[in-house]
Design a protein around this motif. Structure first.
Motif, mmCIF file in Angstrom:
data_model
loop_
_atom_site.group_PDB
_atom_site.id
_atom_site.type_symbol
_atom_site.label_atom_id
_atom_site.label_comp_id
_atom_site.label_asym_id
_atom_site.label_seq_id
_atom_site.Cartn_x
_atom_site.Cartn_y
_atom_site.Cartn_z
ATOM 1 N N GLY A 72 18.339 -44.069 1.945
ATOM 2 C CA GLY A 72 17.997 -42.654 2.062
ATOM 3 C C GLY A 72 16.558 -42.443 2.498
ATOM 4 N N THR A 73 15.624 -43.117 1.836
ATOM 5 C CA THR A 73 14.217 -42.965 2.213
ATOM 6 C C THR A 73 13.950 -43.547 3.589
ATOM 7 O OG1 THR A 73 13.602 -45.025 1.080
ATOM 8 C CG2 THR A 73 13.465 -42.983 -0.191
ATOM 9 N N ALA A 74 14.708 -44.588 3.972
ATOM 10 C CA ALA A 74 14.549 -45.155 5.317
ATOM 11 C C ALA A 74 14.874 -44.112 6.378
ATOM 12 C CB ALA A 74 15.443 -46.378 5.479
ATOM 13 N N ILE A 173 16.744 -28.636 6.986
ATOM 14 C CA ILE A 173 17.218 -29.241 5.740
ATOM 15 C C ILE A 173 16.088 -29.461 4.732
ATOM 16 C CG2 ILE A 173 18.001 -31.486 4.840
ATOM 17 C CD1 ILE A 173 20.049 -31.573 7.054
ATOM 18 N N ASP A 174 14.869 -29.591 5.189
ATOM 19 C CA ASP A 174 13.731 -29.949 4.342
ATOM 20 C C ASP A 174 13.884 -31.382 3.856
ATOM 21 O OD1 ASP A 174 11.483 -30.116 2.787
ATOM 22 O OD2 ASP A 174 12.220 -28.794 1.184
ATOM 23 N N ARG A 179 16.511 -36.617 -2.025
ATOM 24 C CA ARG A 179 16.245 -37.781 -2.876
ATOM 25 C C ARG A 179 17.442 -38.733 -2.971
ATOM 26 N NH1 ARG A 179 12.060 -36.352 -1.874
ATOM 27 N NH2 ARG A 179 10.337 -35.647 -3.188
ATOM 28 N N SER A 180 18.536 -38.414 -2.311
ATOM 29 C CA SER A 180 19.769 -39.192 -2.459
ATOM 30 C C SER A 180 19.679 -40.525 -1.733
ATOM 31 C CB SER A 180 20.949 -38.411 -1.895
ATOM 32 O OG SER A 180 21.148 -37.215 -2.608
ATOM 33 N N LEU A 189 23.125 -34.424 3.102
ATOM 34 C CA LEU A 189 22.669 -33.902 4.381
ATOM 35 C C LEU A 189 23.728 -33.027 5.043
ATOM 36 C CD1 LEU A 189 20.225 -35.728 3.999
ATOM 37 C CD2 LEU A 189 20.402 -36.353 6.417
ATOM 38 N N THR A 190 24.986 -33.464 4.986
ATOM 39 C CA THR A 190 26.057 -32.658 5.576
ATOM 40 C C THR A 190 26.201 -31.333 4.833
ATOM 41 O OG1 THR A 190 27.238 -34.649 6.274
ATOM 42 C CG2 THR A 190 28.513 -32.610 6.142
#
Length: 238
Positions: A72-74, A173-174, A179-180, A189-190
């Motif tokens: 997720g962070t990637a 989306i910001d 954090r997922s 995201l969807t």
């Protein structure tokens, strides 16, 4: 029409045996695109392979991170970098060769038809999976059905990691608030794109389970998805 500036992002951890074939396949099907490899300090030398590919082809870029920080962070860091560099379309792909690059033109055609988010779906007519046992099918399809039911979404494959976004969607989306990880990252995201009124479409893909390396799926990632959908629903209620 000119092809919009397209960035294909692939997070990597121990994908040395797959990465070169992955990059070659992607650039064969979409030669105008750029590829951003986000490597989490893979101990098998994936980062060195990525650097070699980048040195030989200006369409390949590399982001090195200090450790295994999560998919997720990637994606968030890669998307933020791509937005700053002016890319217009962003695609997520796994480097393990399970996401066939031959489907990439379908994504671009869906954008031409007006889509804002395009999901490579295993669960619509024409889509499918090769190489999974019953347990993996249950996790994937059960996770999509569970999330779809709780969140009231029409998407058939909410857990797909083969998907694409217009830049405007990622701005709306910001990304800094996301954090997922794993399944829940794809769901979140969807969900946030649909909540903001963007057009989300599914195109059929055929998913082939990896032949080299180990799956990154874990019980922790699955449980995070179970709880995240309720967090998103409560957030909507508030």
């Amino acid at each position: 029409m000119a092809t919009p500036r397209t960035l294909i992002v692939t997070p990597t951890y121990n994908e040395r045996d797959n990465l070169e074939r992955f990059v070659e396949g992607v650039l064969r099907w979409v030669p105008e695109a750029h590829v951003l490899i986000v490597d989490d300090a893979s101990p098998d030398g994936t980062g060195d392979v990525a650097d070699r590919l980048a040195a030989s082809d200006p369409r390949v870029k590399v982001m090195h991170r200090p450790g295994k920080l999560g998919i997720g962070t990637a994606y968030v860091q890669a998307f933020q970098r791509g937005l700053a560099e002016g890319y217009e379309l962003f695609l997520e792909m796994d480097a393990d060769l399970s996401h066939d690059p031959m489907h990439l033109p379908q994504f671009l055609k869906a954008f031409e038809r007006g889509a804002d988010v395009v999901i490579g779906s295993r669960n619509v007519p024409g889509g499918g999976v090769t190489g999974w046992g019953f347990g993996r099918h249950f996790l994937s399809k059960g996770g999509s059905l569970y999330s779809r039911t709780i969140l009231g979404l029409p998407i058939r494959d909410l857990t797909s990691g083969y998907k694409a976004f217009r830049a405007d969607v990622l701005r709306a989306i910001d990304l800094g608030a996301v954090r997922s990880e794993g399944y829940s990252f794809q769901i979140e995201l969807t969900y946030r794109a649909i909540q903001r009124g963007f057009a989300v479409v599914e195109v059929p893909i055929h998913f082939v389970d990896r032949k080299n390396g180990q799956s990154k799926m874990s019980s922790r990632i699955f449980m995070e998805a179970i709880t995240m959908v309720w967090k998103l629903r409560l957030e909507r209620a508030r």
